[in-house]
Design a protein around this motif. Structure first.
Motif, mmCIF file in Angstrom:
data_model
loop_
_atom_site.group_PDB
_atom_site.id
_atom_site.type_symbol
_atom_site.label_atom_id
_atom_site.label_comp_id
_atom_site.label_asym_id
_atom_site.label_seq_id
_atom_site.Cartn_x
_atom_site.Cartn_y
_atom_site.Cartn_z
ATOM 1 N N ALA A 1 -2.087 -9.227 45.165
ATOM 2 C CA ALA A 1 -2.173 -9.404 43.716
ATOM 3 C C ALA A 1 -1.968 -10.858 43.311
ATOM 4 C CB ALA A 1 -1.158 -8.504 43.021
ATOM 5 N N THR B 1 -0.697 -1.222 39.980
ATOM 6 C CA THR B 1 -0.480 -2.632 40.309
ATOM 7 C C THR B 1 0.201 -3.361 39.162
ATOM 8 O OG1 THR B 1 -2.584 -2.503 41.506
ATOM 9 C CG2 THR B 1 -1.595 -4.680 41.258
ATOM 10 N N LYS C 1 -5.044 -12.945 43.629
ATOM 11 C CA LYS C 1 -6.040 -12.647 42.599
ATOM 12 C C LYS C 1 -5.653 -13.310 41.277
ATOM 13 C CE LYS C 1 -8.887 -8.661 41.357
ATOM 14 N NZ LYS C 1 -9.009 -7.180 41.430
ATOM 15 N N GLN D 1 -7.234 -5.097 37.351
ATOM 16 C CA GLN D 1 -6.287 -4.466 38.253
ATOM 17 C C GLN D 1 -5.974 -3.048 37.812
ATOM 18 O OE1 GLN D 1 -3.117 -7.562 39.107
ATOM 19 N NE2 GLN D 1 -4.118 -7.328 41.082
ATOM 20 N N GLY E 1 -3.097 -4.844 45.542
ATOM 21 C CA GLY E 1 -3.825 -4.013 44.597
ATOM 22 C C GLY E 1 -3.734 -2.544 44.985
#
Length: 532
Positions: free
Chosen positions: A185, A329, A188, A325, A177
């Motif tokens: 990332a 990103t 997530k 985000q 991120g």
């Protein structure tokens, strides 16, 4: 809380029904010049809130007005502008007040007018000019963000892959991120996909309000299509049917550019029934950079951080699983899909760095995450002997001396100096700058932007500001007491604002304690505080 739009909502209805509160308030203010009680009652019913709740939210934002009258011109009080003539500009702009950083640190001094942000070059307010966004300097063999390819080619490829394969590729790439936290990332994305719920959302945090950070503006100006492609890729990975770009109010030109690009993508068939995107404007609250405060803002609630757990990956916008985000990103995703995770890793996980302050050539640079602070500053035209101190993460990652210039600008290197990469923004202070005064200005920003939810931040930032203000006035301050306040901010704050404010002071005490003691003896070593 207003319910999420029902499943099967048409794209045209979605544009009106998904998180409409902020846009309704902006529209009413634009039409009438301010927001009155009847508007608050009307919009509160849409949001599923009481008028009192919505009034509490509206009055938390500096860009909403509840009384008639034109807004005054406001001069940016961010560090880059203050270093380059903001005080002079404020004295020469009619009806000028001060505002927080406007995200134009590469071209100080910024002035917020009723027509949008303008520039008073180096504080000369005789002629205000429109801001520009020069193309970033690309220091990698192939740009991950500013190439000439159509990023929606990668969307087509992504939509042909099983979501699990797509998440695995992002995980393998090592993409973290880029808003500041550095959380992987792919992890997530996997958490959002695994969460229970009928609806899922992708929310892009484009509320770039960190002083010294303007990298997302470069993407929004030069590659809005790449950001939207990244959102579409992420949506396929997590099975989201709707996306929201939450953009800061002051980015007016970028807001219009995003809306135009979204309309074009709908015409091209890339957005619509399966996945659509809307854009919502914030209203000037720095704390909305924190993801849960941003979600509260979208829902019409007061923009303050939520208690966690639960986290947005399972309980986000309207209580649904939500991927939140940052612009950078999401904009990296199309290149990872198009060229592969190994390409992204081997290129050094390209990152956007901002540099401003006392440098000849401020701007955005795309570089591998193996670079050092020295590398970035030299590319901006400043040599190490000309630097007294520099920040990381804008102002949220700490204030370091030149002995730390060889710190590697990834998410691990700064920890050796009790610092954080954050957004990747560096503000350089020249030899003529006073770090005590800089820290005082930083605390003036943090105390002014504290949302007030938690007393450690609400009171602690004010107490540190009082002490630093006294120090710049050549009064003795108790360093041990300041260190205690810093500790309280670090362990007791509800979000990252309090610890960030404390870190600046912790580094001042550790790295520039001699200059602080000189002020207590009635002397500013640089002379910057004399007569200020």
């Amino acid at each position: 809380m207003a319910d999420a739009p029902p499943a099967g909502t048409s794209p045209s209805d979605l544009r009106e029904s998904l998180a409409p509160v902020l846009e309704l308030l902006h529209a009413r203010q634009q039409a009438a010049g301010f927001i009155d009680a009847s508007t608050i009652a009307e919009v509160a019913s849409v949001a599923g809130l009481s008028p009192t709740e919505l009034y509490g939210a509206v009055t938390a934002y500096p860009r909403f007005r509840t009384s008639a009258g034109p807004p005054p011109a406001l001069v940016c009080g961010g560090p880059a502008c203050r270093l380059r003539g903001a005080t002079r500009a404020q004295a020469n702009v009619d009806a000028a007040g001060e505002t927080h950083c406007l995200g134009l640190c590469d071209q100080p001094v910024a002035v917020l007018t009723d027509e949008g942000p303008k520039i008073a070059p180096d504080g000369d307010a005789s002629t205000l000019v429109a801001p520009t966004t020069p193309r970033p300097i690309v220091g990698v063999p192939e740009s991950a963000f500013f190439g000439d390819d159509d990023p929606f080619d990668a969307v087509g490829r992504a939509r042909s892959l099983p979501p699990g394969d797509l998440i695995a590729a992002v995980t393998e790439s090592g993409l973290e991120g880029r808003g500041g936290a550095g959380f992987p990332a792919g992890h997530k994305w996997a958490a959002v996909r695994a969460a229970a719920g009928d609806a899922r959302y992708v929310v892009c945090n484009a509320d770039e309000s960190e002083p010294g950070s303007f990298k997302d503006r470069a993407i929004l100006d030069h590659q809005p299509r790449r950001l939207l492609a990244g959102m579409a890729i992420a949506a396929h990975a997590v099975s989201a049917t709707a996306g929201v770009v939450y953009i800061r109010h002051e980015y007016r030109r970028q807001y219009e550019r995003l809306r135009d690009e979204i309309a074009r993508l709908r015409e091209e068939g890339y957005l619509g029934d399966a996945f659509d995107i809307v854009v919502r404007r914030g209203a000037g609250s720095y704390v909305c950079g924190e993801e849960t405060a941003l979600l509260n803002s979208l829902e019409g609630r007061r923009p303050i951080p939520r208690d966690r757990p639960p986290y947005p990956v399972s309980h986000g916008l309207h209580g649904a699983p939500t991927l939140v985000q940052n612009v950078e990103t999401l904009a990296a995703a199309p290149s990872i899909v198009a060229r592969g995770a190994a390409w992204y890793r081997d290129t050094g996980r390209p990152k956007l760095y901002c540099v401003s302050g006392d440098v000849p050539s401020p701007g955005v640079l795309e570089l591998p995450m193996t670079v050092t602070a020295r590398d970035v500053l030299e590319r901006a035209g400043v040599r190490a002997p000309e630097v007294k101190a520099f920040t990381l993460g804008g102002m949220s990652g700490g204030l370091l001396p030149t002995t730390a210039l060889d710190v590697r600008l990834d998410f691990d290197g700064p920890r050796r100096f009790d610092a954080f990469l954050g957004s990747g923004a560096i503000i350089a202070l020249g030899r003529q700058r006073c770090p005590v005064r800089f820290a005082m200005e930083a605390l003036r920003f943090f105390s002014g932007e504290s949302c007030g939810k938690c007393f450690p931040c609400r009171i602690g930032t004010t107490r540190l500001l009082e002490r630093l203000d006294a120090a710049t006035g050549f009064k003795s301050v108790d360093a041990a007491e300041m260190a205690d306040i810093v500790d309280l901010l670090t362990v007791g704050s509800a979000c990252g604002l309090g610890p960030a404010a404390g870190l600046i002071v912790r580094h001042l005490l550790a790295n520039f304690g001699g200059e602080l003691r000189a002020h207590a003896d009635g002397r500013c070593p640089t002379g910057e505080c004399e007569g200020a």
